[in-house]
Design a protein around this motif. Structure first.
Motif, PDB file in Angstrom:
ATOM      1  N   ASP A   5      74.122 -13.615  28.872  1.00 25.71           N
ATOM      2  CA  ASP A   5      75.119 -13.371  29.897  1.00 25.71           C
ATOM      3  C   ASP A   5      74.549 -13.187  31.287  1.00 25.71           C
ATOM      4  N   LYS A   6      73.337 -12.693  31.408  1.00 23.14           N
ATOM      5  CA  LYS A   6      72.790 -12.424  32.726  1.00 23.14           C
ATOM      6  C   LYS A   6      71.292 -12.682  32.759  1.00 23.14           C
ATOM      7  N   TYR A   7      70.793 -12.824  33.950  1.00 27.94           N
ATOM      8  CA  TYR A   7      69.389 -13.089  34.182  1.00 27.94           C
ATOM      9  C   TYR A   7      68.567 -11.834  33.928  1.00 27.94           C
ATOM     10  N   ASP A   8      67.447 -11.951  33.255  1.00 24.94           N
ATOM     11  CA  ASP A   8      66.598 -10.819  32.924  1.00 24.94           C
ATOM     12  C   ASP A   8      65.494 -10.676  33.984  1.00 24.94           C
ATOM     13  N   TRP A   9      65.808  -9.912  35.042  1.00 26.44           N
ATOM     14  CA  TRP A   9      64.867  -9.716  36.149  1.00 26.44           C
ATOM     15  C   TRP A   9      63.598  -9.020  35.697  1.00 26.44           C
ATOM     16  N   GLY A  10      63.713  -8.087  34.793  1.00 22.91           N
ATOM     17  CA  GLY A  10      62.544  -7.362  34.311  1.00 22.91           C
ATOM     18  C   GLY A  10      61.547  -8.279  33.620  1.00 22.91           C
ATOM     19  N   ALA A  12      61.351 -11.523  34.007  1.00 19.83           N
ATOM     20  CA  ALA A  12      60.840 -12.453  35.021  1.00 19.83           C
ATOM     21  C   ALA A  12      59.702 -11.797  35.816  1.00 19.83           C
ATOM     22  N   ALA A  13      59.844 -10.520  36.137  1.00 22.31           N
ATOM     23  CA  ALA A  13      58.804  -9.800  36.882  1.00 22.31           C
ATOM     24  C   ALA A  13      57.532  -9.666  36.054  1.00 22.31           C
ATOM     25  N   VAL A  14      57.669  -9.366  34.768  1.00 21.98           N
ATOM     26  CA  VAL A  14      56.501  -9.256  33.892  1.00 21.98           C
ATOM     27  C   VAL A  14      55.816 -10.620  33.763  1.00 21.98           C
ATOM     28  N   ASN A  15      56.602 -11.674  33.594  1.00 28.86           N
ATOM     29  CA  ASN A  15      56.052 -13.028  33.497  1.00 28.86           C
ATOM     30  C   ASN A  15      55.257 -13.386  34.753  1.00 28.86           C
ATOM     31  N   ALA A  16      55.853 -13.133  35.916  1.00 29.04           N
ATOM     32  CA  ALA A  16      55.195 -13.465  37.180  1.00 29.04           C
ATOM     33  C   ALA A  16      53.941 -12.630  37.371  1.00 29.04           C
ATOM     34  N   ALA A  17      54.018 -11.335  37.099  1.00 28.36           N
ATOM     35  CA  ALA A  17      52.861 -10.458  37.278  1.00 28.36           C
ATOM     36  C   ALA A  17      51.697 -10.886  36.377  1.00 28.36           C
ATOM     37  N   ALA A  18      51.993 -11.202  35.139  1.00 28.46           N
ATOM     38  CA  ALA A  18      50.938 -11.656  34.224  1.00 28.46           C
ATOM     39  C   ALA A  18      50.329 -12.962  34.711  1.00 28.46           C
ATOM     40  N   SER A  19      51.166 -13.868  35.197  1.00 31.09           N
ATOM     41  CA  SER A  19      50.690 -15.171  35.683  1.00 31.09           C
ATOM     42  C   SER A  19      49.777 -15.001  36.890  1.00 31.09           C
ATOM     43  N   PHE A  20      50.198 -14.206  37.870  1.00 35.01           N
ATOM     44  CA  PHE A  20      49.390 -13.999  39.070  1.00 35.01           C
ATOM     45  C   PHE A  20      48.107 -13.230  38.754  1.00 35.01           C
ATOM     46  N   ALA A  21      48.160 -12.294  37.822  1.00 37.68           N
ATOM     47  CA  ALA A  21      46.959 -11.539  37.449  1.00 37.68           C
ATOM     48  C   ALA A  21      45.918 -12.446  36.800  1.00 37.68           C
ATOM     49  N   ILE A  22      46.368 -13.314  35.907  1.00 37.05           N
ATOM     50  CA  ILE A  22      45.449 -14.253  35.261  1.00 37.05           C
ATOM     51  C   ILE A  22      44.862 -15.210  36.294  1.00 37.05           C
ATOM     52  N   ASP A  23      45.714 -15.705  37.192  1.00 39.25           N
ATOM     53  CA  ASP A  23      45.252 -16.619  38.244  1.00 39.25           C
ATOM     54  C   ASP A  23      44.160 -15.956  39.083  1.00 39.25           C
ATOM     55  N   ALA A  24      44.403 -14.742  39.542  1.00 43.35           N
ATOM     56  CA  ALA A  24      43.421 -14.046  40.385  1.00 43.35           C
ATOM     57  C   ALA A  24      42.133 -13.788  39.618  1.00 43.35           C
ATOM     58  N   ALA A  25      42.246 -13.364  38.366  1.00 47.81           N
ATOM     59  CA  ALA A  25      41.050 -13.072  37.565  1.00 47.81           C
ATOM     60  C   ALA A  25      40.193 -14.319  37.378  1.00 47.81           C
ATOM     61  N   VAL A  26      40.824 -15.432  37.054  1.00 48.65           N
ATOM     62  CA  VAL A  26      40.068 -16.670  36.828  1.00 48.65           C
ATOM     63  C   VAL A  26      39.482 -17.186  38.138  1.00 48.65           C
ATOM     64  N   THR A  27      40.314 -17.314  39.157  1.00 46.70           N
ATOM     65  CA  THR A  27      39.869 -17.886  40.430  1.00 46.70           C
ATOM     66  C   THR A  27      38.742 -17.077  41.050  1.00 46.70           C
ATOM     67  N   TYR A  28      38.947 -15.775  41.157  1.00 45.52           N
ATOM     68  CA  TYR A  28      37.971 -14.957  41.871  1.00 45.52           C
ATOM     69  C   TYR A  28      36.778 -14.552  41.007  1.00 45.52           C
ATOM     70  N   SER A  29      36.807 -14.878  39.722  1.00 45.19           N
ATOM     71  CA  SER A  29      35.614 -14.744  38.881  1.00 45.19           C
ATOM     72  C   SER A  29      34.733 -15.983  39.014  1.00 45.19           C
ATOM     73  N   LEU A  30      35.355 -17.135  39.200  1.00 47.40           N
ATOM     74  CA  LEU A  30      34.594 -18.385  39.304  1.00 47.40           C
ATOM     75  C   LEU A  30      33.864 -18.540  40.634  1.00 47.40           C
TER      76      LEU A  30
END
Length: 143
Positions: A5-10, A12-30
């Motif tokens: 019935d409705k969009y799950d903002w919570g 979506a926020a967890v998905n985005a946070a996990a995605s950006f955290a993985i991106d930063a960890a990989v990029t700035y480790s390399l």
């Protein structure tokens, strides 16, 4: 992620946070491991492009979260991310390989972030419940 019935903002926020955290960890480790010199010679942190990986992570999250509305929203996000990658090469901050790797890391980080977030927030099936009907209370147990 779209709920019934409705969009799950919570979620979506967890998905985005996990995605950006993985991106930063990989990029700035390399960057310090690879130590690739920038085309302008300013330092040895050219590979992979952090701006590009961040932009493609954002575009991928945007696409995943809005594709049910219109694919054009995600396409616009990818177009903006591509523009950022081109700008990084044009201004001699990166080589083409740097931005291609950054784009790949961003997209793959989003896939990994969504997978990880789904494992972290996995809702367990409720095995019991309480029901009220008038002045009667019932305990429901799922076996």
């Amino acid at each position: 992620m779209m709920a019934q019935d409705k969009y799950d903002w919570g979620q979506a926020a967890v998905n985005a946070a996990a995605s950006f955290a993985i991106d930063a960890a990989v990029t700035y480790s390399l960057k310090p491991i690879i130590r690739s010199e920038r085309p302008d010679g300013s330092d040895h942190h050219s590979f992979p492009s952090g701006h590009t990986s961040l932009a493609f992570t954002g575009a991928s999250v945007l696409f995943k979260e809005t594709r049910h509305l219109s694919p054009w929203i995600g396409i616009a996000g990818y177009a903006a991310a591509t523009g950022i990658a081109i700008e990084r090469v044009h201004n001699s901050h990166h080589h083409w390989a740097d931005v291609l790797a950054g784009a790949g890391i961003g997209i793959l980080s989003t896939e990994a972030g969504y997978w990880l977030a789904s494992k972290i927030t996995k809702k367990k099936k409720q095995k019991y419940g309480i029901a009220f009907c008038g002045n009667t209370v019932s305990l429901l147990v799922a076996l």
